[in-house]
Design a protein around this motif. Structure first.
Motif, short mmCIF file in Angstrom:
data_model
loop_
_atom_site.label_atom_id
_atom_site.label_comp_id
_atom_site.label_asym_id
_atom_site.label_seq_id
_atom_site.Cartn_x
_atom_site.Cartn_y
_atom_site.Cartn_z
N ILE A 62 12.65 -2.04 8.94
CA ILE A 62 12.62 -1.85 10.53
C ILE A 62 11.41 -2.35 11.16
O ILE A 62 11.56 -3.36 11.98
N ALA A 63 10.38 -1.88 10.72
CA ALA A 63 8.97 -2.35 11.25
C ALA A 63 8.34 -3.71 10.65
O ALA A 63 7.59 -4.25 11.06
N GLY A 64 9.12 -4.42 9.45
CA GLY A 64 8.68 -5.45 8.87
C GLY A 64 7.34 -5.41 8.25
O GLY A 64 6.73 -6.58 8.21
N LEU A 65 7.21 -4.25 7.64
CA LEU A 65 5.74 -4.04 7.09
C LEU A 65 5.78 -4.11 5.66
O LEU A 65 6.94 -3.93 5.00
N LYS A 66 4.59 -4.53 4.74
CA LYS A 66 4.48 -4.46 3.49
C LYS A 66 3.84 -3.10 3.13
O LYS A 66 2.74 -3.00 3.70
N LEU A 67 4.25 -2.26 2.11
CA LEU A 67 3.58 -1.12 1.80
C LEU A 67 2.88 -1.38 0.49
O LEU A 67 3.63 -1.90 -0.72
N GLU A 68 1.69 -1.21 0.60
CA GLU A 68 0.71 -1.55 -0.60
C GLU A 68 0.56 0.10 -1.21
O GLU A 68 -0.17 1.05 -0.74
N THR A 69 1.33 0.30 -2.22
CA THR A 69 1.17 1.61 -2.75
C THR A 69 0.12 1.72 -3.84
O THR A 69 -0.13 0.86 -4.79
N VAL A 70 -0.42 2.89 -4.10
CA VAL A 70 -1.56 3.30 -5.02
C VAL A 70 -1.10 4.59 -5.75
O VAL A 70 -0.87 5.46 -5.31
N GLU A 71 -1.13 4.45 -7.11
CA GLU A 71 -0.98 5.72 -7.87
C GLU A 71 -2.11 6.55 -7.69
O GLU A 71 -3.50 6.41 -7.89
N THR A 72 -1.67 8.06 -7.39
CA THR A 72 -2.59 9.04 -7.24
C THR A 72 -2.55 10.12 -8.12
O THR A 72 -1.21 10.52 -8.47
N PRO A 73 -3.35 10.82 -8.72
CA PRO A 73 -3.16 11.88 -9.45
C PRO A 73 -2.30 13.14 -8.82
O PRO A 73 -1.82 14.04 -9.54
N ASP A 74 -2.66 13.28 -7.53
CA ASP A 74 -2.47 14.44 -6.84
C ASP A 74 -1.85 14.15 -5.46
O ASP A 74 -1.67 15.18 -4.66
N GLY A 75 -1.21 12.98 -5.12
CA GLY A 75 -0.66 12.62 -3.84
C GLY A 75 -1.58 12.31 -2.88
O GLY A 75 -1.20 11.80 -1.79
N LYS A 76 -3.01 12.39 -3.21
CA LYS A 76 -4.08 11.94 -2.08
C LYS A 76 -4.80 10.70 -2.14
O LYS A 76 -5.06 10.60 -3.44
N LEU A 77 -4.99 10.28 -1.12
CA LEU A 77 -5.77 8.96 -1.22
C LEU A 77 -7.34 9.33 -1.03
O LEU A 77 -7.64 10.42 -0.59
N THR A 78 -8.10 8.42 -1.62
CA THR A 78 -9.65 8.35 -1.47
C THR A 78 -10.10 7.04 -1.02
O THR A 78 -9.28 6.10 -1.25
N PRO A 79 -11.23 7.07 -0.65
CA PRO A 79 -11.87 5.56 -0.39
C PRO A 79 -11.66 4.51 -1.43
O PRO A 79 -11.30 3.48 -1.46
N GLU A 80 -12.08 5.02 -2.63
CA GLU A 80 -12.00 4.40 -3.83
C GLU A 80 -10.58 3.64 -4.15
O GLU A 80 -10.31 2.65 -4.57
N LEU A 81 -9.40 4.67 -3.87
CA LEU A 81 -8.24 4.32 -4.11
C LEU A 81 -7.71 3.38 -3.19
O LEU A 81 -7.10 2.31 -3.60
N VAL A 82 -7.96 3.52 -1.88
CA VAL A 82 -7.62 2.55 -0.84
C VAL A 82 -7.97 1.08 -1.21
O VAL A 82 -7.42 0.19 -1.24
N ASP A 83 -9.44 1.04 -1.80
CA ASP A 83 -10.06 -0.22 -1.97
C ASP A 83 -9.08 -0.95 -3.19
O ASP A 83 -9.37 -2.30 -3.23
N ARG A 84 -8.32 -0.52 -3.94
CA ARG A 84 -7.63 -1.01 -5.03
C ARG A 84 -6.53 -2.09 -4.47
O ARG A 84 -6.30 -2.98 -5.10
N VAL A 85 -6.06 -1.92 -3.26
CA VAL A 85 -5.13 -2.57 -2.61
C VAL A 85 -5.53 -3.13 -1.34
O VAL A 85 -4.82 -3.89 -0.84
N ALA A 86 -6.67 -2.71 -0.69
CA ALA A 86 -6.90 -3.10 0.73
C ALA A 86 -8.07 -4.44 0.45
O ALA A 86 -9.18 -4.04 0.39
N TYR A 87 -7.52 -5.41 0.47
CA TYR A 87 -8.33 -6.76 0.25
C TYR A 87 -7.57 -7.85 1.01
O TYR A 87 -6.31 -7.81 1.13
N GLY A 88 -8.14 -9.04 1.05
CA GLY A 88 -7.59 -10.34 1.47
C GLY A 88 -7.50 -10.39 2.79
O GLY A 88 -6.65 -11.25 3.21
N TRP A 89 -8.38 -9.83 3.63
CA TRP A 89 -8.53 -10.12 4.90
C TRP A 89 -8.66 -11.85 5.25
O TRP A 89 -9.58 -12.24 4.72
N GLY A 90 -7.98 -12.12 6.26
CA GLY A 90 -8.23 -13.75 6.61
C GLY A 90 -7.46 -14.51 5.71
O GLY A 90 -7.41 -15.86 5.93
N ASP A 91 -6.84 -14.13 4.53
CA ASP A 91 -6.00 -15.27 3.45
C ASP A 91 -4.55 -15.22 4.12
O ASP A 91 -3.90 -14.26 4.03
#
Length: 363
Positions: free
Chosen positions: A118-147
């Motif tokens: 519906i919104a036309g988005l791509k979800l970038e998912t991260v495996e977490t041990p407890d359902g919670k994101l951290t800055p380090e986990l975000v960095d695993r999939v947050a990259y590629g700006w401008g590409d």
């Protein structure tokens, strides 16, 4: 012929089609509507009010939301949680953008691909041990700006309380939000059970939303005693684009909005949200205590809000489910989930514990 009066008796041919004494622990969605909310719906009924949000109850809700979440907060009532999440994410993204979330996030596992389709988005998912994101986990999939070959990471979406029943502390939320903002990203919070989290943490709603720099909130009501009423709460209006149009385009604009708004207003006024969620949390702790010593039952984590997770033998699960509905969370491990709600009683907990004890002994 005179107009019908609000609050009249049901049609003579209408009968109750369910057993009102039947209880379960499958979901806080299984519960009915809080009596105070039913009274509010009757209060809002009768006469004519302008449609599509130009009514007195929606105006009063806007004031209540600003008192609760801050002077810049804007509220947009919607029909359901998936709608709230889709509209929230749509407000902050373009069609080439992506959203970072935990792999266990509701937007990824239980919304039938609605954010993508519906919104036309791509979800970038991260495996977490407890359902919670951290800055380090975000960095695993947050990259590629401008590409141009890479979907552009635009939003980090967190859930509070999480799908695994865990809680972010305010400091943990702030760390994720600050990290996302430093990267030029926005922050969405799926707050289907935000009230349960706030009560468990002993903080006001804004302490885990506005005060930790969340940009847009999906504020849950149905799981806390409302009848099909949720809200998109924009905490930073500079983070979104044309919210009125996004809500309409995504099929979430109610014509008789006063009946959504009066429910949300009732939840906020008099802190019904706190009373209902607090009771549900208390019942979850009581449930965990009642079953923890039963042979064959292993709690997988202590309840932080209104969810209890445990591992049972499969045959016990099947027999107890026939008496009290609940869901299997992980077929591979036998982990199950028990949810408590605003109307769970001590008798419900005791009855369920007795049933579990009997079926475990029979095994």
């Amino acid at each position: 012929m005179s107009a019908p009066r609000p609050g009249g008796t049901p049609h003579a041919g209408l009968t109750r089609l369910h057993d009102a004494d039947f209880r379960g622990f499958a979901s806080d969605n299984y519960s009915g509507v809080h009596p105070e909310v039913l009274e509010a719906l009757t209060l809002a009924n009768g006469g004519h009010q302008r449609a599509y949000g130009a009514d007195a109850y929606t105006a009063a809700l806007a004031d209540a939301v600003r008192r609760e979440f801050g002077d810049r907060a804007e509220v947009y009532p919607v029909f359901n949680g998936t709608g709230a999440n889709v509209v929230s994410l749509d407000l902050m993204t373009q069609r080439w953008d992506s959203v970072v979330c935990a792999r266990s996030a509701h937007i990824n596992t239980d919304e039938c691909g609605a954010p993508e389709k519906i919104a036309g988005l791509k979800l970038e998912t991260v495996e977490t041990p407890d359902g919670k994101l951290t800055p380090e986990l975000v960095d695993r999939v947050a990259y590629g700006w401008g590409d141009e070959h890479h979907a552009q990471p635009a939003v980090v979406s967190v859930t509070q309380s999480t799908e695994l029943g865990t809680l972010y502390t305010p400091d943990e939320l702030r760390a994720v939000a600050d990290h996302a903002h430093a990267k030029g990203m926005r922050v969405h919070l799926d707050g289907a059970r935000l009230a349960n989290a706030a009560v468990a943490l002993g903080v006001p709603l804004r302490a885990i939303t506005t005060d930790v720099a969340v940009d847009v909130l999906s504020f849950g009501g149905t799981k806390n005693g409302l009848m099909g009423a949720e809200a998109v709460v924009v905490l930073d209006p500079d983070a979104v684009s044309r919210p009125l149009f996004a809500r309409k385009l995504n099929g979430q604009l109610a014509s008789k909005m006063r009946f959504l708004s009066v429910q949300l207003l009732t939840l906020l006024e008099g802190e019904l949200w706190r009373r209902g969620a607090g009771h549900a949390n208390d019942m979850a702790r009581r449930l965990a205590d009642a079953v923890r010593d039963i042979d064959g039952v292993r709690l997988t984590r202590e309840p932080a809000a209104n969810a209890v997770f445990a591992i049972l033998p499969p045959e016990v699960t099947r027999r107890v489910q026939a008496r009290y509905p609940f869901y299997v969370w992980d077929e591979a491990t036998g982990e199950v989930r028990w949810m408590c709600s605003f109307d769970t009683t001590e008798g419900d907990v005791a009855g369920f514990a007795d049933a579990l004890r009997e079926e475990s002994a029979a095994r």
